[in-house]
Write a protein that holds these residues in place. Structure first.
Motif, mmCIF file in Angstrom:
data_model
loop_
_atom_site.group_PDB
_atom_site.id
_atom_site.type_symbol
_atom_site.label_atom_id
_atom_site.label_comp_id
_atom_site.label_asym_id
_atom_site.label_seq_id
_atom_site.Cartn_x
_atom_site.Cartn_y
_atom_site.Cartn_z
ATOM 1 N N HIS A 40 0.844 -1.197 0.000
ATOM 2 C CA HIS A 40 0.000 0.000 0.000
ATOM 3 C C HIS A 40 0.879 1.247 0.000
ATOM 4 C CE1 HIS A 40 -3.731 2.065 2.068
ATOM 5 N NE2 HIS A 40 -3.266 2.756 1.033
ATOM 6 N N HIS A 42 1.447 5.346 -2.293
ATOM 7 C CA HIS A 42 0.900 6.287 -3.275
ATOM 8 C C HIS A 42 1.997 7.036 -4.017
ATOM 9 C CE1 HIS A 42 -3.285 5.769 -1.989
ATOM 10 N NE2 HIS A 42 -2.732 5.504 -0.804
ATOM 11 N N HIS A 72 -5.087 5.858 -5.687
ATOM 12 C CA HIS A 72 -6.550 5.926 -5.585
ATOM 13 C C HIS A 72 -7.179 5.809 -6.974
ATOM 14 C CE1 HIS A 72 -6.380 7.092 -1.362
ATOM 15 N NE2 HIS A 72 -5.484 7.998 -1.672
ATOM 16 N N GLU A 96 -5.725 1.283 -5.016
ATOM 17 C CA GLU A 96 -6.579 1.449 -3.836
ATOM 18 C C GLU A 96 -7.949 1.861 -4.344
ATOM 19 O OE1 GLU A 96 -5.336 4.194 -0.738
ATOM 20 O OE2 GLU A 96 -6.736 3.269 0.685
ATOM 21 N N ASP A 209 1.067 2.881 3.462
ATOM 22 C CA ASP A 209 0.157 3.913 2.953
ATOM 23 C C ASP A 209 0.936 5.233 2.814
ATOM 24 O OD1 ASP A 209 -2.100 5.169 2.057
ATOM 25 O OD2 ASP A 209 -3.273 4.900 3.893
ATOM 26 N N HIS A 211 2.682 8.564 1.423
ATOM 27 C CA HIS A 211 2.418 9.630 0.451
ATOM 28 C C HIS A 211 3.617 10.554 0.301
ATOM 29 C CE1 HIS A 211 -1.635 8.302 1.529
ATOM 30 N NE2 HIS A 211 -2.124 8.962 0.507
HETATM 31 ZN ZN ZN Z 1 -3.814 4.764 0.728
#
Ligand code: ZN
Ligand code: ZN
Length: 333
Positions: A40, A42, A72, A96, A209, A211
């Motif tokens: 996971h 981005h 996303h 995601e 997750d 970023h």
């Molecule tokens: Zn995410």
């Protein structure tokens, strides 16, 4: 007095028979090795600050063996990054799938999907989660339900009713996803034990997750390197990795490394990779989240005794980092 001791004897015999009749479901020995990966993260394809190439390079140069770019509602084709993929590093296609129910986030990762998946909506929360899980399956992928406590969106009663989902984030490195619960809301490990105790076969993922790969790395930013999985697989191949993830042949970690996990019919042994002078404490946890055994030895060993539906282990080091060994289910012979 005599009849009391006879009754006690009978009780003990019955108890030992109950204990003897229980055995672990021993996982099939698969050989191969352990592969560290993150499922996971981005990029600038959605709301990350770095390109898919920069993000992939970060993971490859930090010892990860596989990565899922999970933007996303965007699928990045790994073939566009083929110069970074070799025998030491694998990119698994992913996304995601990002939906919502009454403005609350419903995010489901699709791992190894064959095509982009559109977010699904429904008139109920359960329906929304289920339709996104089903859409990932329809695209040939493996779903994992992300950060249920983000926005306090997905409660455990809802999760307990989701079908065809085997993976749940129990740790997400984003700073505002409430992994540990509070103010009346259960933490994700409690949720996991609730699901396992209810009979669901579901495995716990730790993921970044991430970023933010640029500028400051700080606790309030969404940086990489905070949570990952280490999968036992015969080879570094997308289908092999996903199959073993969905079979629970992995551990999740925020920093503790394991050398091996050995399961026999009535015995679980966890060999911890010793890091400098760190200390370790291992808990073996069963139904209802009950701690069945606690040890500070390495290897950490658990012998199956009393009744349990499953046994999982949590290894914590003296710096607070954790490895979560996946539950092994108990069958009654
Ligand atoms: Zn995410
Ligand atoms: Zn999300």
């Amino acid at each position: 007095m005599r009849s009391y001791s006879v009754r006690a004897c009978i009780f003990l015999v019955v108890l030992s028979q109950v204990a003897r009749s229980q055995e672990f479901e021993v996982p099939r020995a698969d050989g191969g090795g352990w592969f560290k990966g993150n499922t996971h993260t981005h990029t600038t394809m959605s709301d990350g600050d770095s390109s898919p190439e920069e993000v992939t390079r970060w993971y490859k140069s930090h010892g990860y063996r596989f990565l899922v770019l999970s933007d996303h509602n965007i699928l990045t084709d790994p073939r566009t990054l083929s110069t970074l993929v070799d025998s030491s590093f694998l990119l698994i296609p992913g996304e995601e799938v990002t939906s919502s129910f009454q403005k609350k986030p419903v995010h489901v990762n699709g791992l190894n999907i064959s095509r982009a998946v559109s977010p699904q909506t429904d008139s109920t929360l359960l329906g929304t989660v289920q339709r996104n899980v089903d859409a990932v399956r329809d695209a040939g992928g493996a779903p994992h339900i992300n950060h249920p406590n983000f926005g306090w969106a997905i409660d455990q009663a809802t999760l307990a009713q989701v079908k065809n989902n085997k993976l749940l984030e129990i740790f997400n490195g984003h700073p505002s996803v409430h992994n540990y619960g509070g103010s009346g809301k259960p933490g994700l490990e409690e949720v996991w034990d609730h699901l396992l105790t209810s009979g669901m076969r579901i495995y716990g993922i730790a993921a970044d997750d991430a970023h933010h790969f640029k500028e400051e790395f700080a606790p309030n930013r969404s940086n990489p390197g905070r949570g990952w999985v280490v999968v036992k697989a015969s080879q570094l191949d997308a289908e092999e990795i996903i199959r073993n993830l969905e079979a629970g042949h992995f551990y999740a970690s925020t920093g503790v490394e394991l050398e091996d996990v050995r399961i026999e019919s009535r015995r679980m042994e966890i060999r911890i990779k010793q890091k400098s002078n760190f200390g370790y404490r291992t808990e073996f946890i069963g139904s209802g989240g009950k701690v069945l055994h606690r040890t500070e030895y390495n290897p950490a060993v658990f012998e199956l005794g009393g009744e349990a539906k499953y046994v999982r282990a949590k290894v914590r080091d003296s710096g607070g980092f954790v490895a979560w060994v996946q539950p092994v289910f108990v069958k009654v012979k």
